[in-house]
Design a protein around this motif. Structure first.
Motif, mmCIF file in Angstrom:
data_model
loop_
_atom_site.group_PDB
_atom_site.id
_atom_site.type_symbol
_atom_site.label_atom_id
_atom_site.label_comp_id
_atom_site.label_asym_id
_atom_site.label_seq_id
_atom_site.Cartn_x
_atom_site.Cartn_y
_atom_site.Cartn_z
ATOM 1 N N ILE A 147 20.948 100.962 98.046
ATOM 2 C CA ILE A 147 20.010 100.466 96.996
ATOM 3 C C ILE A 147 19.204 101.701 96.151
ATOM 4 C CG2 ILE A 147 17.809 99.430 96.532
ATOM 5 C CD1 ILE A 147 18.472 97.458 98.682
ATOM 6 N N VAL A 148 18.756 102.721 96.930
ATOM 7 C CA VAL A 148 18.231 103.757 96.198
ATOM 8 C C VAL A 148 19.256 104.670 95.605
ATOM 9 C CG1 VAL A 148 17.290 106.073 96.704
ATOM 10 C CG2 VAL A 148 16.498 104.288 98.085
ATOM 11 N N ILE A 149 20.190 104.758 95.870
ATOM 12 C CA ILE A 149 21.476 105.570 94.975
ATOM 13 C C ILE A 149 21.885 104.695 93.980
ATOM 14 C CG2 ILE A 149 23.591 106.672 95.008
ATOM 15 C CD1 ILE A 149 21.706 108.325 96.457
ATOM 16 N N ASN A 150 22.150 103.566 94.185
ATOM 17 C CA ASN A 150 22.859 102.744 93.037
ATOM 18 C C ASN A 150 21.725 102.265 92.109
ATOM 19 O OD1 ASN A 150 25.193 102.611 94.390
ATOM 20 N ND2 ASN A 150 24.954 100.735 95.582
ATOM 21 N N ASP A 151 20.632 102.068 92.630
ATOM 22 C CA ASP A 151 19.574 101.633 91.426
ATOM 23 C C ASP A 151 18.815 102.670 91.077
ATOM 24 O OD1 ASP A 151 19.172 98.976 90.455
ATOM 25 O OD2 ASP A 151 16.901 99.270 91.179
ATOM 26 N N GLY A 152 18.352 103.634 91.755
ATOM 27 C CA GLY A 152 17.561 104.742 91.229
ATOM 28 C C GLY A 152 18.489 105.949 90.803
ATOM 29 N N TYR A 153 19.718 105.846 90.868
ATOM 30 C CA TYR A 153 20.318 107.047 90.311
ATOM 31 C C TYR A 153 21.779 106.688 89.532
ATOM 32 C CZ TYR A 153 16.939 109.375 92.632
ATOM 33 O OH TYR A 153 15.419 109.913 93.181
ATOM 34 N N ALA A 154 21.899 105.166 89.524
ATOM 35 C CA ALA A 154 23.098 104.582 88.933
ATOM 36 C C ALA A 154 24.423 105.170 89.830
ATOM 37 C CB ALA A 154 23.550 104.790 87.653
ATOM 38 N N GLY A 155 24.163 105.187 91.093
ATOM 39 C CA GLY A 155 25.291 105.526 92.027
ATOM 40 C C GLY A 155 25.864 106.867 92.111
ATOM 41 N N HIS A 156 24.990 107.807 91.691
ATOM 42 C CA HIS A 156 25.520 109.318 91.461
ATOM 43 C C HIS A 156 24.240 110.002 92.203
ATOM 44 C CE1 HIS A 156 27.633 112.922 90.735
ATOM 45 N NE2 HIS A 156 26.484 113.320 89.953
ATOM 46 N N PHE A 157 24.184 110.522 93.374
ATOM 47 C CA PHE A 157 23.263 111.550 93.875
ATOM 48 C C PHE A 157 22.909 112.685 92.980
ATOM 49 C CE2 PHE A 157 21.126 114.539 96.478
ATOM 50 C CZ PHE A 157 20.301 113.988 96.999
ATOM 51 N N ASP A 158 21.916 112.970 92.455
ATOM 52 C CA ASP A 158 21.601 114.258 91.581
ATOM 53 C C ASP A 158 20.942 115.281 92.622
ATOM 54 O OD1 ASP A 158 20.668 115.884 89.717
ATOM 55 O OD2 ASP A 158 19.652 114.493 88.380
ATOM 56 N N SER A 159 21.871 116.403 92.684
ATOM 57 C CA SER A 159 21.719 117.378 93.565
ATOM 58 C C SER A 159 20.539 118.182 92.990
ATOM 59 C CB SER A 159 22.814 118.258 93.513
ATOM 60 O OG SER A 159 23.417 118.664 92.288
ATOM 61 N N ARG A 160 20.149 118.212 91.718
ATOM 62 C CA ARG A 160 18.917 119.072 91.260
ATOM 63 C C ARG A 160 17.528 118.801 92.131
ATOM 64 N NH1 ARG A 160 19.248 117.247 85.000
ATOM 65 N NH2 ARG A 160 19.723 115.233 86.011
ATOM 66 N N ILE A 161 17.693 117.576 92.383
ATOM 67 C CA ILE A 161 16.675 117.327 93.461
ATOM 68 C C ILE A 161 16.605 118.115 94.800
ATOM 69 C CG2 ILE A 161 15.411 115.373 95.106
ATOM 70 C CD1 ILE A 161 16.492 113.491 92.887
ATOM 71 N N LEU A 162 17.526 118.767 95.079
ATOM 72 C CA LEU A 162 17.341 119.447 96.171
ATOM 73 C C LEU A 162 16.834 120.871 96.253
ATOM 74 C CD1 LEU A 162 21.169 118.695 97.419
ATOM 75 C CD2 LEU A 162 19.025 117.611 98.360
ATOM 76 N N PRO A 163 16.164 121.322 97.320
ATOM 77 C CA PRO A 163 15.552 122.768 97.182
ATOM 78 C C PRO A 163 16.600 123.863 96.811
ATOM 79 C CG PRO A 163 15.675 121.906 99.401
ATOM 80 C CD PRO A 163 15.979 120.754 98.648
ATOM 81 N N PRO A 164 16.079 124.838 96.069
ATOM 82 C CA PRO A 164 17.272 125.822 96.153
ATOM 83 C C PRO A 164 17.227 126.547 97.423
ATOM 84 C CG PRO A 164 14.984 126.631 95.420
ATOM 85 C CD PRO A 164 14.802 124.956 95.703
ATOM 86 N N PRO A 165 18.447 127.217 97.622
ATOM 87 C CA PRO A 165 18.755 127.712 98.978
ATOM 88 C C PRO A 165 17.799 128.718 99.308
ATOM 89 C CG PRO A 165 20.940 127.672 97.499
ATOM 90 C CD PRO A 165 19.664 127.397 96.765
#
Length: 281
Positions: free
Chosen positions: A43-61
């Motif tokens: 539900i989170v991925i499909n509704d919140g991000y239209a089915g595509h996880f956005d890696s910009r949310i992740l912390p920088p290495p």
């Protein structure tokens, strides 16, 4: 005034979210069961991000050492960060014990581990410079003093530390809802609604601020939305704003299914969440 909500207390916020854990009414499975966690993630991925996880949310290495998931709810982001990043030390924190119970169960389901803390985002108990990165998705718009939360996120980050923060976005639909609300009424007559928590009539509501509050339930004490300039004004006293981006079109509330491509267009053109990647001065 968007910030001052002095008549609403942290106790009010705690009581509501203890009684109404995030996404409790959205699944077909028992709350806290493995099937519910799997369904919730979809539900989170499909509704919140239209089915595509956005890696910009992740912390920088370089900032994956000590990470805080602030307002972790049922643990979606805690799990995703641990699965997608090489994190040395993860802490999940929430205002309610109920949320932490669900987060712990979710981590156990995926064979992951984190420290868990009861924390008020307006006044955290962590020492200064405790973390390299803070993840805080859709949290600080649900508290009376959002500015205090931003200051606290900055306080617990080391110099050069980063954060990913998102809040409800006052998009073109909300800004002009007084003029186009009849469209919502038409959708409601076709069956558009959100299930549970007294939200079924959300599309019939004509006050945009009330729609934002009602999205999380009829008894929800507070919900705020921000336009881009307001959001940046919250962040800039404490952070360098490195990136602003947008997501979230609640397709599951519509009375008909829409194609994934259409959903992605709406996610990009009519988003209801604004995200910021920030770095502490």
């Amino acid at each position: 005034m968007i910030e001052a909500k002095s008549q609403i207390s942290i106790h009010d916020i705690h009581r509501f979210w203890s009684d109404n854990p995030l996404f409790a009414e959205d699944g077909a499975h028992e709350l806290g069961s493995p099937s519910w966690f799997e369904e919730h993630a979809k539900i989170v991925i499909n509704d919140g991000y239209a089915g595509h996880f956005d890696s910009r949310i992740l912390p920088p290495p370089e900032n994956c050492g000590r990470v805080l998931d602030l307002g972790c709810g049922p643990g979606f982001w805690t799990v995703e960060l641990l699965r997608r990043c090489k994190i040395d030390s993860m802490t999940s924190a929430d205002l309610t014990e109920r949320a932490l119970e669900l987060a712990k169960a979710r981590l156990a389901h995926y064979g992951l581990a984190a420290e868990h803390r009861i924390e008020n985002a307006e006044a955290m108990t962590f020492s200064n410079a405790s973390f390299d990165h803070v993840n805080c998705q859709g949290v600080i718009h649900h508290t009376p003093n959002t500015s205090a939360c931003v200051a606290e996120i900055a306080r617990v980050l080391r110099s050069g530390g980063t954060a990913s923060i998102s809040v409800y976005y006052r998009n073109v639909v909300l800004r002009h809802w007084h003029s186009i609300g009849a469209i919502g009424g038409a959708l409601a007559s076709m069956g558009a609604k959100l299930r549970g928590r007294g939200r079924e009539g959300i599309y019939r509501e004509r006050d945009a601020d009330e729609i934002v509050r009602l999205y999380d339930g009829s008894e929800n004490p507070i919900g705020k939305s921000y336009d881009r300039s307001q959001f940046q004004a919250l962040l800039q006293p404490h952070f360098e704003v490195e990136k602003i981006y947008y997501h979230f079109f609640p397709a599951r509330s519509l009375p008909f299914a829409i194609p994934r491509l259409v959903h992605r267009v709406l996610d990009a053109r009519l988003p209801f969440m604004i995200f910021a990647n920030v770095r502490k001065h």
